[in-house]
Write a protein that holds these residues in place. Structure first.
Motif, PDB file in Angstrom:
ATOM      1  N   LEU A 177       0.828  -1.204   0.000  1.00 14.39           N
ATOM      2  CA  LEU A 177       0.000   0.000   0.000  1.00 14.39           C
ATOM      3  C   LEU A 177       0.862   1.253   0.000  1.00 14.39           C
ATOM      4  CD1 LEU A 177      -2.738   1.442   0.141  1.00 14.39           C
ATOM      5  CD2 LEU A 177      -2.613   1.218   2.640  1.00 14.39           C
ATOM      6  N   ALA A 178       1.895   1.290   0.826  1.00 17.04           N
ATOM      7  CA  ALA A 178       2.773   2.458   0.885  1.00 17.04           C
ATOM      8  C   ALA A 178       3.406   2.734  -0.477  1.00 17.04           C
ATOM      9  CB  ALA A 178       3.847   2.256   1.946  1.00 17.04           C
ATOM     10  N   TRP A 179       3.878   1.694  -1.150  1.00 21.02           N
ATOM     11  CA  TRP A 179       4.517   1.860  -2.458  1.00 21.02           C
ATOM     12  C   TRP A 179       3.496   2.245  -3.524  1.00 21.02           C
ATOM     13  CZ3 TRP A 179       9.447   2.635  -2.571  1.00 21.02           C
ATOM     14  CH2 TRP A 179      10.258   2.091  -1.578  1.00 21.02           C
ATOM     15  N   ALA A 180       2.300   1.684  -3.468  1.00 22.48           N
ATOM     16  CA  ALA A 180       1.262   2.037  -4.445  1.00 22.48           C
ATOM     17  C   ALA A 180       0.892   3.508  -4.319  1.00 22.48           C
ATOM     18  CB  ALA A 180       0.031   1.154  -4.259  1.00 22.48           C
ATOM     19  N   LEU A 181       0.728   3.978  -3.098  1.00 26.42           N
ATOM     20  CA  LEU A 181       0.368   5.386  -2.896  1.00 26.42           C
ATOM     21  C   LEU A 181       1.502   6.320  -3.311  1.00 26.42           C
ATOM     22  CD1 LEU A 181      -1.556   5.094   0.485  1.00 26.42           C
ATOM     23  CD2 LEU A 181      -2.514   5.365  -1.823  1.00 26.42           C
ATOM     24  N   LEU A 182       2.736   5.910  -3.054  1.00 29.50           N
ATOM     25  CA  LEU A 182       3.883   6.702  -3.499  1.00 29.50           C
ATOM     26  C   LEU A 182       3.930   6.736  -5.026  1.00 29.50           C
ATOM     27  CD1 LEU A 182       6.379   8.373  -2.851  1.00 29.50           C
ATOM     28  CD2 LEU A 182       7.653   6.219  -2.584  1.00 29.50           C
TER      29      LEU A 182
ATOM     30  N   GLU B 257       3.208   9.618 -10.036  1.00 28.10           N
ATOM     31  CA  GLU B 257       2.552   9.664 -11.345  1.00 28.10           C
ATOM     32  C   GLU B 257       1.810  10.986 -11.528  1.00 28.10           C
ATOM     33  OE1 GLU B 257       1.143   8.790 -15.083  1.00 28.10           O
ATOM     34  OE2 GLU B 257       2.689   7.709 -13.967  1.00 28.10           O
ATOM     35  N   ALA B 258       1.170  11.461 -10.470  1.00 24.95           N
ATOM     36  CA  ALA B 258       0.430  12.723 -10.544  1.00 24.95           C
ATOM     37  C   ALA B 258       1.351  13.900 -10.864  1.00 24.95           C
ATOM     38  CB  ALA B 258      -0.315  12.971  -9.230  1.00 24.95           C
ATOM     39  N   ARG B 259       2.622  13.774 -10.531  1.00 24.11           N
ATOM     40  CA  ARG B 259       3.616  14.808 -10.865  1.00 24.11           C
ATOM     41  C   ARG B 259       4.161  14.632 -12.270  1.00 24.11           C
ATOM     42  NH1 ARG B 259       6.381  13.217  -6.042  1.00 24.11           N
ATOM     43  NH2 ARG B 259       8.171  12.741  -7.365  1.00 24.11           N
ATOM     44  N   GLY B 260       3.767  13.548 -12.949  1.00 26.66           N
ATOM     45  CA  GLY B 260       4.224  13.306 -14.311  1.00 26.66           C
ATOM     46  C   GLY B 260       5.548  12.564 -14.409  1.00 26.66           C
ATOM     47  N   ALA B 261       6.029  12.028 -13.301  1.00 28.90           N
ATOM     48  CA  ALA B 261       7.294  11.284 -13.287  1.00 28.90           C
ATOM     49  C   ALA B 261       6.996   9.807 -13.544  1.00 28.90           C
ATOM     50  CB  ALA B 261       8.014  11.503 -11.968  1.00 28.90           C
ATOM     51  N   HIS B 262       6.735   9.478 -14.801  1.00 25.49           N
ATOM     52  CA  HIS B 262       6.246   8.144 -15.160  1.00 25.49           C
ATOM     53  C   HIS B 262       7.225   7.019 -14.827  1.00 25.49           C
ATOM     54  CE1 HIS B 262       3.014  10.216 -17.127  1.00 25.49           C
ATOM     55  NE2 HIS B 262       3.845  10.822 -17.951  1.00 25.49           N
ATOM     56  N   LEU B 263       8.483   7.192 -15.133  1.00 24.17           N
ATOM     57  CA  LEU B 263       9.451   6.127 -14.886  1.00 24.17           C
ATOM     58  C   LEU B 263       9.644   5.890 -13.387  1.00 24.17           C
ATOM     59  CD1 LEU B 263      11.222   4.085 -16.295  1.00 24.17           C
ATOM     60  CD2 LEU B 263      13.072   5.762 -16.283  1.00 24.17           C
ATOM     61  N   GLU B 264       9.703   6.961 -12.633  1.00 25.53           N
ATOM     62  CA  GLU B 264       9.828   6.855 -11.178  1.00 25.53           C
ATOM     63  C   GLU B 264       8.583   6.188 -10.579  1.00 25.53           C
ATOM     64  OE1 GLU B 264      10.661  10.039  -7.594  1.00 25.53           O
ATOM     65  OE2 GLU B 264      11.050  10.668  -9.649  1.00 25.53           O
ATOM     66  N   ALA B 265       7.415   6.578 -11.070  1.00 21.49           N
ATOM     67  CA  ALA B 265       6.164   5.974 -10.596  1.00 21.49           C
ATOM     68  C   ALA B 265       6.130   4.485 -10.921  1.00 21.49           C
ATOM     69  CB  ALA B 265       4.966   6.690 -11.221  1.00 21.49           C
ATOM     70  N   TYR B 266       6.616   4.129 -12.107  1.00 23.95           N
ATOM     71  CA  TYR B 266       6.691   2.724 -12.493  1.00 23.95           C
ATOM     72  C   TYR B 266       7.600   1.954 -11.528  1.00 23.95           C
ATOM     73  CZ  TYR B 266       7.973  -1.364 -15.331  1.00 23.95           C
ATOM     74  OH  TYR B 266       8.213  -2.636 -15.778  1.00 23.95           O
TER      75      TYR B 266
END
Length: 135
Positions: free
Chosen positions: A41-46, A51-60
């Motif tokens: 859950l912690a990692w999913a929310l992070l 992702e909301a900031r547009g940092a797609h690779l980091e979100a992935y």
């Protein structure tokens, strides 16, 4: 229409994470993931926040950690690679959200086969999960 467990495999129900939920009230998402690195859950929310900031690779990457932590948790709860992981059981939502976030991240970086595999995994875990996450 409720899902039917045609395989007869029992549902996997993860234990609650009250310490993670409490930490989410007072800490940043990154602090919660650092303090509770086993929590999908912690990692999913992070991943969602990133992702909301547009940092797609980091979100992935964050979603990938949540996915692997979720698999560890599922296996620890008796899951053997198949069977229901119901969205209605709140402690399962971290794993399902990680799967969803990883699917979203895979789509963002063009990993088409991973998107398809994760869509199947989510549906097989609980056909209601995607609607629950998106609502």
């Amino acid at each position: 229409m409720p899902s039917q467990n045609l395989l007869g495999v029992p549902e996997t129900l993860l234990p609650a994470e009250p310490e993670v939920l409490a930490a989410l009230e007072t800490m940043t998402r990154a602090e919660v993931a650092a303090a509770h690195p086993r929590s999908s859950l912690a990692w999913a929310l992070l991943s969602d926040e990133t992702e909301a900031r547009g940092a797609h690779l980091e979100a992935y990457a964050y979603a990938r950690v949540g996915y692997h932590r979720g698999l560890d948790a599922l296996r620890g709860a008796g899951w053997r690679g198949q069977g229901p992981v119901p969205w209605s059981h709140e402690p399962n939502r971290g794993v399902l959200r990680s799967l969803y976030a990883l699917r979203r991240g895979a789509a963002a970086i063009g990993e088409t086969s991973e998107v398809e595999r994760l869509a199947t995994f989510l549906h097989d875990a609980d056909p209601a999960a995607v609607d629950g996450i998106e609502s």
